[in-house]
Scaffold this motif. Structure first.
Motif, PDB file in Angstrom:
ATOM      1  N   HIS A  14      59.504  22.054 -23.231  1.00 43.78           N
ATOM      2  CA  HIS A  14      59.281  21.314 -24.264  1.00 43.78           C
ATOM      3  C   HIS A  14      59.437  21.807 -25.145  1.00 43.78           C
ATOM      4  CE1 HIS A  14      55.024  19.417 -22.938  1.00 43.78           C
ATOM      5  NE2 HIS A  14      54.803  20.602 -21.866  1.00 43.78           N
ATOM      6  N   LYS A  69      59.936  11.882 -29.200  1.00 41.89           N
ATOM      7  CA  LYS A  69      58.789  12.384 -29.255  1.00 41.89           C
ATOM      8  C   LYS A  69      59.109  12.335 -31.037  1.00 41.89           C
ATOM      9  CE  LYS A  69      54.458  14.926 -27.917  1.00 41.89           C
ATOM     10  NZ  LYS A  69      54.465  13.803 -28.046  1.00 41.89           N
ATOM     11  N   THR A 111      53.954  16.452 -18.355  1.00 39.14           N
ATOM     12  CA  THR A 111      52.717  16.204 -16.887  1.00 39.14           C
ATOM     13  C   THR A 111      53.304  15.513 -15.696  1.00 39.14           C
ATOM     14  OG1 THR A 111      51.850  16.912 -19.395  1.00 39.14           O
ATOM     15  CG2 THR A 111      50.435  16.515 -16.773  1.00 39.14           C
ATOM     16  N   GLY A 154      53.478  19.010 -27.944  1.00 33.85           N
ATOM     17  CA  GLY A 154      52.192  19.083 -27.577  1.00 33.85           C
ATOM     18  C   GLY A 154      52.496  20.345 -26.117  1.00 33.85           C
TER      19      GLY A 154
HETATM   20  N1  PPE Z   1      53.571   9.621 -23.981  1.00 30.21           N
HETATM   21  C1  PPE Z   1      53.028   9.671 -25.054  1.00 30.21           C
HETATM   22  C2  PPE Z   1      53.345   9.152 -25.782  1.00 30.21           C
HETATM   23  C3  PPE Z   1      52.932  11.191 -25.323  1.00 30.21           C
HETATM   24  O1  PPE Z   1      52.579  11.094 -26.855  1.00 30.21           O
HETATM   25  C4  PPE Z   1      52.237  11.774 -24.090  1.00 30.21           C
HETATM   26  C5  PPE Z   1      52.413  13.631 -24.688  1.00 30.21           C
HETATM   27  C6  PPE Z   1      52.750  11.844 -22.894  1.00 30.21           C
HETATM   28  C7  PPE Z   1      53.156  10.647 -22.562  1.00 30.21           C
HETATM   29  C8  PPE Z   1      52.573  12.558 -22.078  1.00 30.21           C
HETATM   30  O2  PPE Z   1      53.635  14.184 -22.602  1.00 30.21           O
HETATM   31  P1  PPE Z   1      53.842  15.531 -21.958  1.00 30.21           P
HETATM   32  O3  PPE Z   1      52.736  15.574 -22.649  1.00 30.21           O
HETATM   33  O4  PPE Z   1      55.411  16.004 -21.768  1.00 30.21           O
HETATM   34  O5  PPE Z   1      53.498  14.930 -20.536  1.00 30.21           O
HETATM   35  N2  PPE Z   1      51.210  13.467 -26.500  1.00 30.21           N
HETATM   36  C9  PPE Z   1      50.721  14.324 -26.491  1.00 30.21           C
HETATM   37  C10 PPE Z   1      49.972  14.146 -28.193  1.00 30.21           C
HETATM   38  C11 PPE Z   1      49.036  13.894 -27.877  1.00 30.21           C
HETATM   39  C12 PPE Z   1      48.115  13.886 -29.539  1.00 30.21           C
HETATM   40  O6  PPE Z   1      47.331  13.606 -29.556  1.00 30.21           O
HETATM   41  O7  PPE Z   1      48.665  13.755 -30.622  1.00 30.21           O
HETATM   42  C13 PPE Z   1      50.621  15.471 -25.422  1.00 30.21           C
HETATM   43  O8  PPE Z   1      49.509  15.154 -24.876  1.00 30.21           O
HETATM   44  O9  PPE Z   1      50.314  17.194 -26.337  1.00 30.21           O
END
Ligand code: PPE
Length: 316
Positions: free
Chosen positions: A65, A167, A229, A47
């Protein structure tokens, strides 16, 4: 028992999806019914967000990413059939072709039909990048005022059974179950504890608390996603002169925090104002959260020259 469903149109219509190396009409970018990923969740995804800025639109931390996508695939023992550079170009191309100056990108690596069954090892690996304009994931009001969360009765998947650093599509059932449970109980989001009772993360976000002006977040050795993030916030908070501790904490420490906020690509930085009916701090976005949020917005919108390398510009 039968249930009637209304036909729900696709939430966001855009003309193009990048699929296996080229932009194709979004309606043509489909997955076969018997693709292995549909049945067993053996796929990986990302994402990513793009933001408009003074120097035009740019994808935020695209390389990180895409590298995480490769690592997720490696954990699943599949190989992404495109180099990071090709995926990077594909992401920019599909945003440009869809005329999106801001938006969300969803790369998905999936295993096609071919051999059937759990043991099928060598089916074709395919890659899509879908895009759409996505507003505030936990609501505009959530970002400003904070959300109400529940500590889920479901435990975050253990690294003894799953691979939380990946992921991986199927692993998200753990998150969806917690999220649905929270929604049914009237909460905006669920926070999951790990198998030892320490706070892990929310369903799609990492978690930070503020205590005596310092940030505390679970360490990477916890069963959490290695959030980009999260990494951005740690970097920016240190630049603001804040102390950041990566250490485990339990539910009581969470409830006693001065402030709590969630970080994620979709959710960006979302304050938590209430957990299990207990007010956190002043019950609104706290001052430290507001400072981190403001600096995060500066970074993603290209207002921090020292972090220009986090941005991959593209032309619309
Ligand atoms: N933990 C989980 C379980 C997770 O899925 C995300 C992203 C994060 C932490 C934060 O990671 P980052 O985006 O690298 O800061 N979750 C993604 C999916 C959301 C969805 O609804 O699908 C996102 O934020 O894009």
């Amino acid at each position: 028992m039968t249930q009637a469903f209304d036909a729900v149109p696709t939430e966001f219509q855009v003309p193009f999806t990048w699929l296996d190396g080229a932009c194709v009409a979004a309606a043509q970018a489909t997955v076969p019914l018997m693709a292995l990923t549909v049945h067993y969740g053996v796929g990986v995804f990302e994402g990513i967000r793009a933001y408009d800025g003074a120097r035009g639109p740019a994808v935020f931390r695209l390389r990180e990413h895409l590298e995480r996508l490769r690592r997720s695939a490696a954990l699943l023992r599949i190989q992404v059939p495109f180099a990071v550079e090709a995926l990077r170009d594909g992401c920019c191309e599909v945003m440009a072709k869809n005329g999106l100056r801001e938006g969300y990108l969803r790369p998905l690596v999936f295993v096609d039909d071919g051999r059937r069954g759990l043991g099928a090892p060598n089916n074709r690996i395919r890659v899509a990048v879908a895009t759409w304009p996505w507003g505030r994931y936990l609501g505009d009001e959530g970002v400003r005022r904070g959300i109400r969360a529940q500590v889920s009765s479901l435990v975050r998947m253990s690294a003894r059974s799953f691979l939380p650093k990946g992921k991986i599509c199927g692993q998200y059932v753990n998150s969806v179950l917690a999220k649905r449970g929270a929604a049914a109980a009237g909460f905006d989001e669920a926070i999951l504890l790990d198998e030892h009772g320490f706070v892990a993360e929310a369903t799609g976000e990492n978690l930070f608390l503020v205590r005596d002006g310092a940030l505390v977040t679970p360490p990477r050795s916890s069963p959490i996603l290695d959030g980009i993030t999260r990494d951005t916030v740690i970097t920016l908070a240190k630049e603001l002169g804040l102390v950041v501790h990566e250490e485990r904490f339990a539910r009581d420490q969470l409830l006693l925090a001065d402030e709590v906020f969630l970080t994620g690509t979709a959710a960006e930085i979302t304050p938590v104002r209430e957990i299990d009916g207990m007010r956190i701090g002043g019950g609104e976005r706290g001052p430290v959260t507001a400072r981190v949020q403001a600096r995060f917005l500066d970074a993603v919108h290209g207002r921090l020259p020292e972090h220009a390398d986090w941005l991959t510009p593209y032309r619309v």
